[in-house]
Design an enzyme around this catalytic site. Structure first.
Site, PDB file in Angstrom:
ATOM      1  N   LYS A 157      41.031  34.253  49.188  1.00  0.00           N
ATOM      2  CA  LYS A 157      41.304  33.491  48.574  1.00  0.00           C
ATOM      3  C   LYS A 157      41.884  31.976  49.171  1.00  0.00           C
ATOM      4  CE  LYS A 157      44.653  33.628  44.281  1.00  0.00           C
ATOM      5  NZ  LYS A 157      44.003  33.466  43.157  1.00  0.00           N
TER       6      LYS A 157
HETATM    7  N1  PMP Z   1      39.545  36.674  40.646  1.00  0.00           N
HETATM    8  C1  PMP Z   1      39.875  35.133  41.437  1.00  0.00           C
HETATM    9  C2  PMP Z   1      39.191  34.477  41.534  1.00  0.00           C
HETATM   10  C3  PMP Z   1      41.536  35.502  41.313  1.00  0.00           C
HETATM   11  O1  PMP Z   1      41.808  33.901  41.291  1.00  0.00           O
HETATM   12  C4  PMP Z   1      42.581  35.949  40.469  1.00  0.00           C
HETATM   13  C5  PMP Z   1      43.597  35.705  40.808  1.00  0.00           C
HETATM   14  N2  PMP Z   1      44.214  35.930  41.891  1.00  0.00           N
HETATM   15  C6  PMP Z   1      41.404  37.559  40.356  1.00  0.00           C
HETATM   16  C7  PMP Z   1      40.569  37.394  40.084  1.00  0.00           C
HETATM   17  C8  PMP Z   1      42.812  38.614  40.171  1.00  0.00           C
HETATM   18  O2  PMP Z   1      43.498  38.908  41.273  1.00  0.00           O
HETATM   19  P1  PMP Z   1      44.670  39.497  41.315  1.00  0.00           P
HETATM   20  O3  PMP Z   1      44.784  40.435  39.912  1.00  0.00           O
HETATM   21  O4  PMP Z   1      44.771  40.529  42.598  1.00  0.00           O
HETATM   22  O5  PMP Z   1      45.631  39.140  40.523  1.00  0.00           O
END
Ligand code: PMP
Length: 305
Positions: A157
């Site tokens: 991220k």
């Molecule tokens: N893809 C992206 C690009 C994101 O920013 C997120 C949000 N964190 C997700 C997928 C979903 O991930 P998560 O379920 O861990 O929040």
């Protein structure tokens, strides 16, 4: 949107208004930061706040740190503890969003990752729905492509990579859509602007593999397990072609912010018969029960504040 009350900043909990960085901060210029996004759910009957899968979120957060050569003196356990300490000071009795951010903190010009000071901040704020109608989402296919693993790794991220997500989101919004699906350079469906994607086709739940430039979502993992164990569905990770989402039976978005949302239109074409389908409906209900601490079987995913 309300501001956070407090922040963990430079090693202690301070009022949010005191958690400030200089305009020359490296991360602000070069996107050299990584972040996480967790939710805390308020259970009104039990009068308790539950943080959803913090250890899994912080494991991924530390992996993102590794990708950007950010060295924090922390473990998933210590980050969870620090978050609980912060939330006890905050005292929220409502649904919240928790944002940890690790960043290159020097106020210095110079593009690099090495020989820079790493800092950590964490704060939380009240947070409700992310998409206005999570049972009837209209998406387009973005004309942008997803950042590639050899460009900026999507499995981390990375703050800088969210310029890509922001282009995807704003162009979709300005064109009248709620969000967009974005393709890999090879032309497969990767994910949404900030959420993973699933489709139901031939009775199977199908989602792009982790090698298609997705963020390895904690909600994605949760939904895969709930679908297998509770709904008895076959869950398949494989590349998804663009036109498959035009003809599938159901299309779902998953993520901490979006939770589980049903896409009912793609580029003005109805998904299935144009309303939320049975898999989406069941998964939304299951997910809500699990995250709010109403399903004892998955209580280990909820950490009480
Ligand atoms: N893809 C992206 C690009 C994101 O920013 C997120 C949000 N964190 C997700 C997928 C979903 O991930 P998560 O379920 O861990 O929040």
């Amino acid at each position: 949107m309300a501001l956070p009350k407090n922040a963990y900043f430079q090693g202690k909990i301070v009022p949010y208004s005191d958690a400030k960085v200089g305009v020359g901060t490296h991360a602000l210029h070069y996107g050299t930061a990584v972040f996480g996004g967790l939710r805390g759910y308020w259970n009104e009957e039990q009068k308790k706040l539950f943080v959803f899968r913090p250890m899994d979120h912080y494991r991924r957060f530390l992996q993102s740190c590794r990708l950007l050569c950010i060295d924090l003196p922390h473990t998933p356990e210590s980050l969870t503890q620090l978050t609980l300490d912060l939330l006890r000071v905050d005292g929220y009795q409502e649904d919240i969003y928790i944002r940890p951010l690790a960043y290159k903190a020097d106020e210095q010009i110079g593009v690099r990752l090495h020989d820079l000071k790493d800092e950590l901040t964490v704060f939380a704020l009240p947070f409700g729905l992310y998409l206005k109608n999570p049972t009837a989402v209209h998406v387009t296919i973005s004309s942008w492509r997803r950042v590639d693993d050899n460009t900026i790794p999507a499995r981390g991220k990375v703050a800088g990579a969210y310029a890509n997500s922001s282009l995807i989101k704003t162009d979709a919004h300005r064109a009248g859509f709620d969000d967009a699906l974005v393709l890999t350079n090879e032309g497969h469906i990767s994910e949404g602007s900030a959420m993973n994607v699933f489709m139901v086709r031939d009775g199977m739940l199908i989602t792009p593999p982790v090698t298609d430039n997705i963020l390895e979502g904690i909600t994605r993992r949760t939904v895969m397990e709930l679908a297998r164990v509770e709904l008895g569905l076959t869950v398949v990770e494989r590349p998804i072609d663009r036109t498959e989402v035009y003809i599938c039976d159901e299309l779902l978005l998953t993520g901490t912010a979006v939770q589980v949302a049903a896409v009912t239109k793609v580029d003005h074409r109805p998904v299935g018969n144009g309303v939320m389908g049975p898999v989406g409906e069941k998964l939304r209900q299951l997910f809500d029960d699990v995250v709010r601490g109403r399903n004892a079987k998955y209580a280990h995913w909820n950490v009480e504040v």
